[in-house]
Design a protein around this motif. Structure first.
Motif, PDB file in Angstrom:
ATOM      1  N   THR A   1      -9.453  25.629   6.003  1.00 53.57           N
ATOM      2  CA  THR A   1      -9.050  27.029   6.005  1.00 53.57           C
ATOM      3  C   THR A   1      -7.707  27.262   6.682  1.00 53.57           C
ATOM      4  N   ASN A   2      -6.983  26.197   6.996  1.00 55.35           N
ATOM      5  CA  ASN A   2      -5.680  26.315   7.642  1.00 55.35           C
ATOM      6  C   ASN A   2      -4.676  25.384   6.965  1.00 55.35           C
ATOM      7  N   PRO A   3      -3.362  25.647   7.149  1.00 55.17           N
ATOM      8  CA  PRO A   3      -2.332  24.833   6.480  1.00 55.17           C
ATOM      9  C   PRO A   3      -2.168  23.472   7.141  1.00 55.17           C
ATOM     10  N   ILE A   4      -3.139  22.592   6.906  1.00 56.08           N
ATOM     11  CA  ILE A   4      -3.141  21.249   7.471  1.00 56.08           C
ATOM     12  C   ILE A   4      -2.635  20.258   6.427  1.00 56.08           C
ATOM     13  N   TYR A   5      -1.715  19.401   6.848  1.00 56.59           N
ATOM     14  CA  TYR A   5      -1.218  18.336   5.988  1.00 56.59           C
ATOM     15  C   TYR A   5      -1.403  17.020   6.724  1.00 56.59           C
ATOM     16  N   LEU A   6      -1.788  16.002   5.981  1.00 53.65           N
ATOM     17  CA  LEU A   6      -1.923  14.682   6.609  1.00 53.65           C
ATOM     18  C   LEU A   6      -1.450  13.613   5.649  1.00 53.65           C
ATOM     19  N   ILE A   7      -0.930  12.555   6.222  1.00 53.92           N
ATOM     20  CA  ILE A   7      -0.482  11.402   5.442  1.00 53.92           C
ATOM     21  C   ILE A   7      -1.389  10.230   5.769  1.00 53.92           C
TER      22      ILE A   7
ATOM     23  N   MET B   1       0.834  -1.197   0.000  1.00 55.17           N
ATOM     24  CA  MET B   1       0.000   0.000   0.000  1.00 55.17           C
ATOM     25  C   MET B   1       0.868   1.247   0.000  1.00 55.17           C
ATOM     26  N   ASN B   2       0.392   2.286  -0.699  1.00 58.20           N
ATOM     27  CA  ASN B   2       1.125   3.540  -0.815  1.00 58.20           C
ATOM     28  C   ASN B   2       0.649   4.553   0.207  1.00 58.20           C
ATOM     29  N   LEU B   3       1.543   5.447   0.597  1.00 53.33           N
ATOM     30  CA  LEU B   3       1.188   6.562   1.470  1.00 53.33           C
ATOM     31  C   LEU B   3       1.170   7.848   0.646  1.00 53.33           C
ATOM     32  N   ALA B   4       0.212   8.720   0.943  1.00 54.99           N
ATOM     33  CA  ALA B   4       0.092   9.971   0.204  1.00 54.99           C
ATOM     34  C   ALA B   4      -0.157  11.121   1.170  1.00 54.99           C
ATOM     35  N   VAL B   5       0.302  12.315   0.775  1.00 54.40           N
ATOM     36  CA  VAL B   5       0.029  13.537   1.522  1.00 54.40           C
ATOM     37  C   VAL B   5      -1.241  14.166   0.945  1.00 54.40           C
ATOM     38  N   TYR B   6      -2.217  14.415   1.801  1.00 52.44           N
ATOM     39  CA  TYR B   6      -3.464  15.050   1.384  1.00 52.44           C
ATOM     40  C   TYR B   6      -3.538  16.435   2.022  1.00 52.44           C
ATOM     41  N   ILE B   7      -3.988  17.427   1.234  1.00 51.49           N
ATOM     42  CA  ILE B   7      -4.037  18.811   1.710  1.00 51.49           C
ATOM     43  C   ILE B   7      -5.474  19.315   1.553  1.00 51.49           C
ATOM     44  N   PRO B   8      -6.290  19.224   2.609  1.00 47.40           N
ATOM     45  CA  PRO B   8      -7.708  19.620   2.504  1.00 47.40           C
ATOM     46  C   PRO B   8      -7.897  21.053   2.030  1.00 47.40           C
ATOM     47  N   ARG B   9      -7.029  21.972   2.465  1.00 50.29           N
ATOM     48  CA  ARG B   9      -7.231  23.379   2.115  1.00 50.29           C
ATOM     49  C   ARG B   9      -7.111  23.611   0.614  1.00 50.29           C
ATOM     50  N   ILE B  10      -6.223  22.892  -0.039  1.00 48.90           N
ATOM     51  CA  ILE B  10      -6.104  23.043  -1.487  1.00 48.90           C
ATOM     52  C   ILE B  10      -7.380  22.558  -2.165  1.00 48.90           C
ATOM     53  N   ALA B  11      -7.885  21.411  -1.726  1.00 50.55           N
ATOM     54  CA  ALA B  11      -9.126  20.898  -2.307  1.00 50.55           C
ATOM     55  C   ALA B  11     -10.264  21.893  -2.119  1.00 50.55           C
ATOM     56  N   TYR B  12     -10.341  22.484  -0.943  1.00 55.74           N
ATOM     57  CA  TYR B  12     -11.411  23.446  -0.662  1.00 55.74           C
ATOM     58  C   TYR B  12     -11.222  24.723  -1.469  1.00 55.74           C
ATOM     59  N   GLN B  13      -9.981  25.171  -1.568  1.00 58.22           N
ATOM     60  CA  GLN B  13      -9.706  26.398  -2.302  1.00 58.22           C
ATOM     61  C   GLN B  13     -10.039  26.254  -3.786  1.00 58.22           C
ATOM     62  N   GLU B  14      -9.699  25.114  -4.347  1.00 59.23           N
ATOM     63  CA  GLU B  14      -9.917  24.913  -5.778  1.00 59.23           C
ATOM     64  C   GLU B  14     -11.405  24.873  -6.135  1.00 59.23           C
ATOM     65  N   THR B  15     -12.247  24.551  -5.177  1.00 55.22           N
ATOM     66  CA  THR B  15     -13.693  24.486  -5.440  1.00 55.22           C
ATOM     67  C   THR B  15     -14.456  25.666  -4.848  1.00 55.22           C
ATOM     68  N   HIS B  16     -13.732  26.550  -4.133  1.00 57.00           N
ATOM     69  CA  HIS B  16     -14.322  27.773  -3.586  1.00 57.00           C
ATOM     70  C   HIS B  16     -13.391  28.936  -3.927  1.00 57.00           C
ATOM     71  N   LYS B  17     -13.360  29.272  -5.183  1.00 59.58           N
ATOM     72  CA  LYS B  17     -12.449  30.314  -5.653  1.00 59.58           C
ATOM     73  C   LYS B  17     -12.690  31.636  -4.913  1.00 59.58           C
ATOM     74  N   ASN B  18     -11.593  32.286  -4.579  1.00 59.73           N
ATOM     75  CA  ASN B  18     -11.612  33.605  -3.942  1.00 59.73           C
ATOM     76  C   ASN B  18     -12.188  33.593  -2.528  1.00 59.73           C
ATOM     77  N   ILE B  19     -12.398  32.397  -1.963  1.00 62.24           N
ATOM     78  CA  ILE B  19     -12.908  32.315  -0.593  1.00 62.24           C
ATOM     79  C   ILE B  19     -11.768  32.056   0.377  1.00 62.24           C
ATOM     80  N   VAL B  20     -10.851  31.185  -0.019  1.00 61.39           N
ATOM     81  CA  VAL B  20      -9.745  30.792   0.849  1.00 61.39           C
ATOM     82  C   VAL B  20      -8.433  31.269   0.240  1.00 61.39           C
ATOM     83  N   THR B  21      -7.642  31.951   1.037  1.00 61.33           N
ATOM     84  CA  THR B  21      -6.311  32.353   0.581  1.00 61.33           C
ATOM     85  C   THR B  21      -5.303  31.284   0.983  1.00 61.33           C
ATOM     86  N   PHE B  22      -4.212  31.226   0.229  1.00 61.97           N
ATOM     87  CA  PHE B  22      -3.216  30.191   0.492  1.00 61.97           C
ATOM     88  C   PHE B  22      -1.848  30.845   0.542  1.00 61.97           C
TER      89      PHE B  22
END
Length: 418
Positions: A185-191, A119-140
């Motif tokens: 809305t925050n710089p959260i990273y998870l593996i 099995m592979n491990l991956a880094v997921y970034i919720p804020r990027i996913a949210y930002q890409e679908t809520h343009k101009n709502i979340v700053t990065f």
């Protein structure tokens, strides 16, 4: 011969699937022992080893250049979601130069051999996913100090501890409790373990904000002089209930199915009674075949977002002799999860009109119950009660199925025959 070939092709379709991230099958004797431990033991194992990898990720991401690298690779969505495989990051010196290679490889290798695959491990970034679908709502801002969460595989845990790297290169609790809103809305990273993500057959096109009551269209009439070329597909689909944990990203909707006959004959062969064709890719894999990965925002919108699937269920369905060779399609649609999620079993009753107590069992791996399970047949002759009362079934004048619409609290979709 042609009929046998058609059935063989369908079996091949159901049992193989097209996978984007191929897993490595290993010999039975090399299966990781954690495969057979209790769920509590599995959670501790996952937490321990993901924390090792997360610590090394945090060390590397002290540099803003590494954070920019991770973010940019996640935005490429190579696996269908806003994440990036650790193995892909390991190809960059800027990443590996800032961590303990021995330790990160120890954490990665801990997930080799689970249920017979690596099995592979991956880094997921919720804020990027949210930002890409809520343009101009979340700053990065890459200059912000990142925070980390460490899932243990239990999808019922929706609030996780936040962690930060201290001056001693150790992860310590940040004091924050991380839920989906905070992570968006925050710089959260998870593996976490990369869900085995393979290409959908659907070639789906995003159709936003269409009323779910207006999305269905009938296919063109079937030529009555060409009864050998029936095809069945899921045309459009919208998901109403979000069954995926927030820290696992998009909702991966999949299907497992069985083909069977009412009279115990397969293509006229009376000796082939009770032959079921499972959409399993191996005896230990119950993820089925991926239909589509629904973005979280598409489910949360009101009205829900709808996708045009064009997902093929059956090709060249031969119904010219349906009284002697009927083929029935029994299926379960579900949120596909990987280990350590549980394996569920749906009881399906495909012979409601004739053998009311005869059931077929379809197993699938998910953190939740299925969206829907049921069955359908190529024609309505003697089979009309094979459908559940919640389905809306329409037929062509020649008795061939035109459309099935399923609508419940979790999902709405249609199946058309053409």
């Amino acid at each position: 011969m042609k009929k046998t070939l058609n059935i063989f092709c369908l079996i091949l379709l159901l049992t193989v699937g097209c996978k984007k991230n191929q897993v490595d099958l290993i010999p039975q004797e090399e299966i990781n022992p954690i495969t057979y431990k209790t769920f509590e033991e599995q959670k501790l194992y996952i937490y321990k080893n993901i924390k090792i990898v997360t610590t090394e990720l945090a060390k590397a991401m002290k540099k803003i250049e590494v954070r920019k690298l991770v973010d940019s690779k996640a935005k490429e969505k190579k696996s269908g979601d806003y994440n990036v495989l650790i193995s892909d990051l390991m190809k960059f010196n800027i990443f590996t130069d800032n961590l303990d290679l021995k330790k990160i490889e120890e954490g990665i290798s801990a997930f080799n051999g689970i249920e017979g695959k690596n099995m592979n491990l991956a880094v997921y970034i919720p804020r990027i996913a949210y930002q890409e679908t809520h343009k101009n709502i979340v700053t990065f801002d890459n200059s912000e100090v990142p925070e980390y969460v460490i899932p243990n595989g239990d999808e019922n845990e929706i609030i996780l501890d936040g962690w930060v790297l201290n001056q001693n290169q150790d992860l310590i609790l940040s004091g924050n409790s991380i839920d989906e809103n905070y992570a968006n809305t925050n710089p959260i990273y998870l593996i976490y373990l990369q869900e085995e993500n393979f290409n959908s057959q659907s070639n789906s096109n995003f159709t936003p904000h269409i009323s779910i009551d207006d999305i269905y269209t009938y296919p063109p009439p079937i030529d009555p002089n060409s009864p050998f070329s029936l095809n069945v597909k899921i045309e459009k689909m919208g998901i109403k209930e979000l069954k995926e944990a927030w820290w696992k990203g998009c909702s991966e909707v999949a299907i497992r199915a069985i083909l069977l006959t009412w009279n115990g004959k397969v293509d006229g062969n009376s000796g082939a009674a009770n032959v079921d064709y499972q959409s399993a890719r191996s005896n230990n894999d119950f993820r089925g075949i991926n239909i589509f990965n629904f973005p979280r925002v598409s489910i949360e919108n009101i009205p829900i977002d709808v996708y045009q699937m064009k997902f093929n269920l059956q090709s060249n369905w031969n119904v010219s002799e349906y009284f002697t060779k009927p083929i029935i399609y029994a299926y379960t649609i579900f949120e596909a999860d990987d280990w350590p999620s549980a394996i569920h079993t749906d009881d399906i009753y495909p012979f409601r009109a004739n053998l009311i107590n005869d059931t077929r069992l379809v197993k699938y791996r998910s953190g939740d119950n299925s969206y829907y399970n049921g069955s359908f047949h190529s024609t309505n002759d003697g089979w009309s009660s094979g459908y559940t009362p919640t389905q809306n079934v329409v037929y062509y004048n020649n008795g061939t199925i035109k459309q099935i619409i399923e609508n419940n609290n979790s999902i709405k979709y249609n199946i058309i025959q053409y």
